[in-house]
Scaffold this motif. Sequence first.
Motif, mmCIF file in Angstrom:
data_model
loop_
_atom_site.group_PDB
_atom_site.id
_atom_site.type_symbol
_atom_site.label_atom_id
_atom_site.label_comp_id
_atom_site.label_asym_id
_atom_site.label_seq_id
_atom_site.Cartn_x
_atom_site.Cartn_y
_atom_site.Cartn_z
ATOM 1 N N ILE A 1 2.592 6.615 -9.889
ATOM 2 C CA ILE A 1 1.731 7.365 -8.984
ATOM 3 C C ILE A 1 0.900 6.378 -8.177
ATOM 4 C CG2 ILE A 1 -0.153 9.036 -8.843
ATOM 5 C CD1 ILE A 1 0.813 10.164 -11.502
ATOM 6 N N PRO A 2 0.991 6.416 -6.856
ATOM 7 C CA PRO A 2 0.271 5.438 -6.051
ATOM 8 C C PRO A 2 -1.233 5.608 -6.171
ATOM 9 C CG PRO A 2 1.188 7.163 -4.654
ATOM 10 C CD PRO A 2 1.722 7.399 -6.029
ATOM 11 N N GLU A 3 -1.909 4.452 -6.185
ATOM 12 C CA GLU A 3 -3.358 4.484 -6.243
ATOM 13 C C GLU A 3 -3.923 4.867 -4.881
ATOM 14 O OE1 GLU A 3 -4.703 0.736 -7.573
ATOM 15 O OE2 GLU A 3 -3.702 0.856 -9.518
ATOM 16 N N ARG A 4 -5.110 5.410 -4.916
ATOM 17 C CA ARG A 4 -5.745 5.841 -3.675
ATOM 18 C C ARG A 4 -6.163 4.620 -2.865
ATOM 19 N NH1 ARG A 4 -10.431 10.486 -3.310
ATOM 20 N NH2 ARG A 4 -10.350 10.745 -1.025
ATOM 21 N N VAL A 5 -5.743 4.617 -1.603
ATOM 22 C CA VAL A 5 -6.024 3.474 -0.742
ATOM 23 C C VAL A 5 -7.464 3.555 -0.257
ATOM 24 C CG1 VAL A 5 -5.321 2.242 1.343
ATOM 25 C CG2 VAL A 5 -3.619 3.455 -0.031
ATOM 26 N N PRO A 6 -8.209 2.444 -0.319
ATOM 27 C CA PRO A 6 -9.597 2.453 0.179
ATOM 28 C C PRO A 6 -9.675 2.834 1.651
ATOM 29 C CG PRO A 6 -9.154 0.481 -1.121
ATOM 30 C CD PRO A 6 -7.840 1.174 -0.942
ATOM 31 N N LYS A 7 -10.817 3.410 2.036
ATOM 32 C CA LYS A 7 -10.977 3.915 3.398
ATOM 33 C C LYS A 7 -10.927 2.802 4.432
ATOM 34 C CE LYS A 7 -13.600 8.100 2.290
ATOM 35 N NZ LYS A 7 -14.859 8.848 2.518
ATOM 36 N N HIS A 8 -11.494 1.628 4.092
ATOM 37 C CA HIS A 8 -11.511 0.559 5.089
ATOM 38 C C HIS A 8 -10.104 0.042 5.376
ATOM 39 C CE1 HIS A 8 -11.506 -1.772 1.319
ATOM 40 N NE2 HIS A 8 -10.982 -2.763 2.041
ATOM 41 N N ILE A 9 -9.218 0.098 4.358
ATOM 42 C CA ILE A 9 -7.825 -0.319 4.580
ATOM 43 C C ILE A 9 -7.100 0.715 5.429
ATOM 44 C CG2 ILE A 9 -5.621 -0.798 3.458
ATOM 45 C CD1 ILE A 9 -7.134 -1.951 1.129
ATOM 46 N N LEU A 10 -7.362 2.011 5.167
ATOM 47 C CA LEU A 10 -6.771 3.055 5.990
ATOM 48 C C LEU A 10 -7.214 2.930 7.442
ATOM 49 C CD1 LEU A 10 -7.077 6.209 3.670
ATOM 50 C CD2 LEU A 10 -4.989 5.010 4.329
ATOM 51 N N PHE A 11 -8.499 2.608 7.627
ATOM 52 C CA PHE A 11 -9.009 2.439 8.989
ATOM 53 C C PHE A 11 -8.329 1.269 9.688
ATOM 54 C CE2 PHE A 11 -12.003 0.478 11.967
ATOM 55 C CZ PHE A 11 -12.214 1.540 12.834
ATOM 56 N N GLN A 12 -8.122 0.165 8.954
ATOM 57 C CA GLN A 12 -7.450 -0.994 9.538
ATOM 58 C C GLN A 12 -6.022 -0.649 9.950
ATOM 59 O OE1 GLN A 12 -7.738 -4.144 6.662
ATOM 60 N NE2 GLN A 12 -9.920 -4.491 7.031
ATOM 61 N N ARG A 13 -5.324 0.081 9.091
ATOM 62 C CA ARG A 13 -3.956 0.485 9.415
ATOM 63 C C ARG A 13 -3.922 1.394 10.641
ATOM 64 N NH1 ARG A 13 -1.548 2.070 3.410
ATOM 65 N NH2 ARG A 13 -1.596 -0.050 2.523
ATOM 66 N N PHE A 14 -4.854 2.349 10.667
ATOM 67 C CA PHE A 14 -4.897 3.270 11.803
ATOM 68 C C PHE A 14 -5.208 2.525 13.095
ATOM 69 C CE2 PHE A 14 -7.471 5.899 14.664
ATOM 70 C CZ PHE A 14 -6.582 6.922 14.927
ATOM 71 N N ALA A 15 -6.159 1.592 13.028
ATOM 72 C CA ALA A 15 -6.521 0.823 14.221
ATOM 73 C C ALA A 15 -5.346 -0.020 14.700
ATOM 74 C CB ALA A 15 -7.726 -0.071 13.917
#
Length: 690
Positions: free
Chosen positions: A36-50
Amino acid sequence: MAEKEGLTIELRQRKKPESSENKESAKEEKINNTAIPERVPKHILFQRFAKIFIGCLAAVTSGMMYALYLSAYHERKFWFSNRQELEREITFQGDSAIYYSYYKDMLKAPSFERGVYELTHNNKTVSLKTINAVQQMSLYPELIASVLYQATGSNEIIEPVYFYIGIVFGLQGIYVTALFVTSWLMSGTWLAGMLTVAWFIINRVDTTRIEYSIPLRENWALPYFACQVAALTGYLKSNLNSYGERFCYLLMSASTYTFMMMWEYSHYLLFLQAISLFLLDSFSLEQSEKVHEVYKIYIFSLFLGYLLQFENSALLVSPLLSFVIALMLAKCLQMFVPHKENGHMLKFLEVKFGLNMTKNFTMNWLLCQESLQAPSQEFFLRLTQSSLLPFYILVLITCFLSMIQVIFRRINGKSLKETITLEDGQIGERPEIIYHVIHTILLGSLAMIIEGLKYLWTPYVCMLAAFGVCSPELWMTLFKWLRLRTVHPVLLALILSMAVPTIIGLSLWKEFFPRLMTELMELQEFYDPDTVELMTWIKRQAPVAAVFAGSPQLMGVIRLCTGWMVTSLPLYNDDDLLKRNENIYQIYSKRSAEDIYKILTSYKANYLIVEDAICNEVGTVRGCRVKDLLDIANGHVVCEEGDKITYSKHGRFCHEVKINYSPYVNYFTRVYWNRSYFVYKINTVISFQS
């Protein structure tokens, strides 16, 4: 140590045919074993989105800027907005004129249905011949453009010609955007996409023919093929989630079918792609299911295209279908479905490679075309000056050797890693990279033989080279081979993947950006007053029911600018039209006035146009002038015996008819002439007095 290696290396074996129960159990086991994948931190999600947002913005902006650049360059080159409609239409030459003329016909039709019917039962273009123009000339782009022009209400805003060329320029923007995305998917950085676009535009003389002939089928079709390649690249990636895989599959299906509908030769290019996928599957470097799904897309697109292209038999006997389905089925179809396209292709290749000799005028004329010659040295020099070719060779050799290394490891029974890290330095294990390496080698091999195919190969040279110099994995693969120890290889690979493309980009900007700006600032002028005068005379003086005879290229312009019927067209996929072209070209041979008269009247021609440029042609390639090829075909020159000339008792017709003496004046009456063209009325009542 051995235990540690055993934990880090996961086996990936080629899947064998399994029963449905085994497949279900394998799926359940895979689901149970999936962590089960761990929850990705918000700052990493933001970096990916950017990162994705900036990359998409850069890709779309690059495509829009390129489309605007083409529009501005076209305006400056032809001074388009300051010309009359007739002068604008003359800029469409040869087969391009034919395509645009049918777009005009669709706009003049009282309804879309009536317009389509008139095109599919067309008897107003070629004398004594009814053709299905939609099928024979792949006019789906013109049908779509005419529908969009009227449905969007653009007829109240913009002129038809601007709408038409605007669509093509917009598709070219999609073309470079798709190349941008493909390079981005392969390298992981949108910097590779920017470099791809830069190389594409700088080398546009060798990447596209949009500047010379806008309505060409390839200019409508190749953007969809680029989208298909981008979707296929994403589809082959090992770490793609189910939603991304489904999106890539749908995009690949739609773009494959559209590409096949836009260009009659599309199935040959897809055939090369199918070979690449077959080799990828054979090397056990990707799951067979994905490759087989692509095969299904091919088959579906072929049969749907066959139905909607008025049962186009060329698709049923294409190499693509023969390769994908089964050899026996293809053999049966070639027995029961008559079509000569593949036969013409084989004969052309036989003569091209020196396996056969021919005196046939059409075959030799095609072989003399510049686009069917081997590439010139200037082509390689241009690619080298822009630094494209050296980096492409570096990237190709590195990826190819890494691929060979992986294949040998597979043959020796060694397992491959499921997850490839940067430290591994094995860029040849990625299936999408292997596909592109094989595909570019196949396209490149053909481009080395036929220069016209460089327009298929060079765009992917730009993409592959840009991906390589921006990919840390490629640099890491090199460092692993060199066993670099003085500097941390991973750190150096990351630095070079940013520094090298930056240096390349700055050097390209410094050297080529001023040239591009100069091209946009320089006002050129397309000046052809003789052709304008000829078209004006035809529209004012010739009867509406008149039929004109002359070179196929000029007949295409006459059909577009005047709408008058002609005896031949610049199309080379129909036996009857090929024979007509050869017969009409006899006006430049050493044939009698009576022979020429009989040929022209057999096609119900009323007027003959002799072009001074063809009659007095001084060719740069020995033996490739039209009159030389005619002399060879007619037996007036024997090439096998030291070019000994067998003199004809008749002079060259195009010269003799200008002198106005018997018997030529008995058959032909000159009614108009200027510096470039001589128009003769074909007499209906003949006086045989000498």
